[in-house]
Write a protein that holds these residues in place. Sequence first.
Motif, PDB file in Angstrom:
ATOM      1  N   ALA A  23       0.969  -1.187  -0.070  1.00 39.45           N
ATOM      2  CA  ALA A  23      -0.089   0.029  -0.187  1.00 39.45           C
ATOM      3  C   ALA A  23       0.832   1.380  -0.001  1.00 39.45           C
ATOM      4  O   ALA A  23       0.491   2.397  -0.386  1.00 39.45           O
ATOM      5  CB  ALA A  23      -1.022  -0.109   1.184  1.00 39.45           C
ATOM      6  N   ASN A  24       2.069   0.865   0.336  1.00 37.39           N
ATOM      7  CA  ASN A  24       2.845   2.234   0.358  1.00 37.39           C
ATOM      8  C   ASN A  24       4.393   2.148  -0.202  1.00 37.39           C
ATOM      9  O   ASN A  24       5.596   2.500   0.163  1.00 37.39           O
ATOM     10  CB  ASN A  24       3.316   2.588   1.889  1.00 37.39           C
ATOM     11  CG  ASN A  24       2.065   2.732   2.655  1.00 37.39           C
ATOM     12  OD1 ASN A  24       1.420   4.032   2.908  1.00 37.39           O
ATOM     13  ND2 ASN A  24       1.532   1.826   3.411  1.00 37.39           N
ATOM     14  N   SER A  25       4.196   1.565  -1.367  1.00 34.72           N
ATOM     15  CA  SER A  25       5.617   0.849  -1.786  1.00 34.72           C
ATOM     16  C   SER A  25       6.526   2.035  -2.243  1.00 34.72           C
ATOM     17  O   SER A  25       7.836   1.903  -2.175  1.00 34.72           O
ATOM     18  CB  SER A  25       5.520  -0.049  -3.025  1.00 34.72           C
ATOM     19  OG  SER A  25       4.689   0.837  -4.001  1.00 34.72           O
ATOM     20  N   ALA A  26       6.040   3.265  -2.669  1.00 35.81           N
ATOM     21  CA  ALA A  26       6.738   4.200  -3.026  1.00 35.81           C
ATOM     22  C   ALA A  26       7.377   5.132  -1.889  1.00 35.81           C
ATOM     23  O   ALA A  26       8.529   5.690  -2.039  1.00 35.81           O
ATOM     24  CB  ALA A  26       6.079   5.231  -3.864  1.00 35.81           C
ATOM     25  N   SER A  27       6.991   5.044  -0.716  1.00 35.47           N
ATOM     26  CA  SER A  27       7.368   5.842   0.520  1.00 35.47           C
ATOM     27  C   SER A  27       7.741   4.941   1.777  1.00 35.47           C
ATOM     28  O   SER A  27       8.029   5.477   2.788  1.00 35.47           O
ATOM     29  CB  SER A  27       5.961   6.745   0.784  1.00 35.47           C
ATOM     30  OG  SER A  27       4.777   5.970   1.182  1.00 35.47           O
TER      31      SER A  27
END
Length: 278
Positions: A23-27
Motif C-alpha cells: 500500500a505504501n511501496s513508493a514511500s
Amino acid sequence: MKPAPFSYERPRDLDAALSMLAANSASAKIIAGGQSLGPMLNLRLVQPELIVDISGLAELKRAEVVGNELVLGALVTHADIEDGRTADVTRGAMRGVAANIAYRAVRNRGTIGGSLSHADPAADWISALAALGARVTLRSLAGARTLAVDAFVLGALESALHPGEIVEAIHVPARAASAHWGYAKSCRKTGEFAHAIGAVLINPAAASARVVIGAIDTTPIVVTDAAELFGGRIAADYKQRFDVRVADALLVGAGIDDAAQRHIHVSVLKRAVLEAAA
Ligand SMILES: Cc1cc2nc3c(=O)[nH]c(=O)nc-3n(C[C@H](O)[C@H](O)[C@H](O)COP(=O)(O)OP(=O)(O)OC[C@H]3O[C@@H](n4cnc5c(N)ncnc54)[C@H](O)[C@@H]3O)c2cc1C
C-alpha cells in the motif's frame, strides 16, 4: 543529525507487513536490525514517510535444515550464526564469517537479510554467500521467487528487490565433506568494513570451485567455473596452481585500473586459497 519525521508501523505477521509495503511501496522502508538504516535515516540519506519494523515477525526468524540446505529467515542475526544457534551445514564457514563482522554490538542486531538487502559491496555476506552458492527467497503479496545471491545483488546498494518485496529467507547448501573453504578480508581496523574480500569454495574431488572477489565497489566478481584460476584444472595441488595473473585480469575486466588496488585484492584472494588448502 536527526531523521526527517516518519510514521512507524510494527506489523504482527508477514502478511500484514506485505500489505503495508504494497500500500505504501513508493514511500515505505523496512527496518530490521537498523544497523545500516539507522545511520542513513540520521544522515537524511533516506527520508521514508513510513518505516515498517519487521523485527517482531516470527516467520522471519526460522533456522532449519530442509533436505540438503539450511534455510535461514531474514531476521537471523550475525550473532545467532556466530554463537551456533543455527545448524552448521557449512562446517564452520558461516560461523567464521559471522564472528568477524564489525563488532559484537552490531552483530547482536544486524540481520543476514538486512545485510543482503542493503547490498553494500564491502559487506561480508554478499561475498561469502555467493561463494557458498546460496539462494535468496523474496516474497510479496503476489507470491515468492528465488534467486541466486549473486543474481540478487545488482550493484552498490542496489538489489533485485522490487517495491513491495521483502527478503524472506536465505537457502545455504550443505558444504560437501570434500569441499575446502577459505575466507580472507583486509580491513584498515578490526571491526571496519573490508576493502578487499576473497572467498573460495574448492572441491578438488569434484574438480570444481567457486571463487569470489568482493569489496570492489560494485557487485562481487563471482567465478563459478574457476579452473582458469588454477592453470586449467582443479585438483589436489590447486594451491600451487593458483594463477595471480588470471585473478589480476579478472579485476582489470571489472574496471579496476589502480594496480595497487588490484594487488591488494589478488593478495587477499591468495590468502583465501591458502586458507582453504591448509
Ligand atoms: C559500525 C558498523 C560496522 C559494520 N561493519 C560491517 C562489516 O564489517 N561487515 C558487514 O558485512 N557488515 C557490517 N555492518 C553492517 C551490519 O552487518 C548489518 O548487517 C547491516 O547494517 C544490515 O542489517 P540490518 O538488519 O541492521 O538492516 P537494516 O539497517 O535494518 O536495513 C538495511 C537495509 O535493508 C533493508 N531491509 C532490511 N531487512 C530487509 C528484508 N528482510 N527484506 C527487504 N529489505 C530489508 C532496509 O529497508 C534497509 O534498506 C556494519 C554496521 C555498522 C553500524
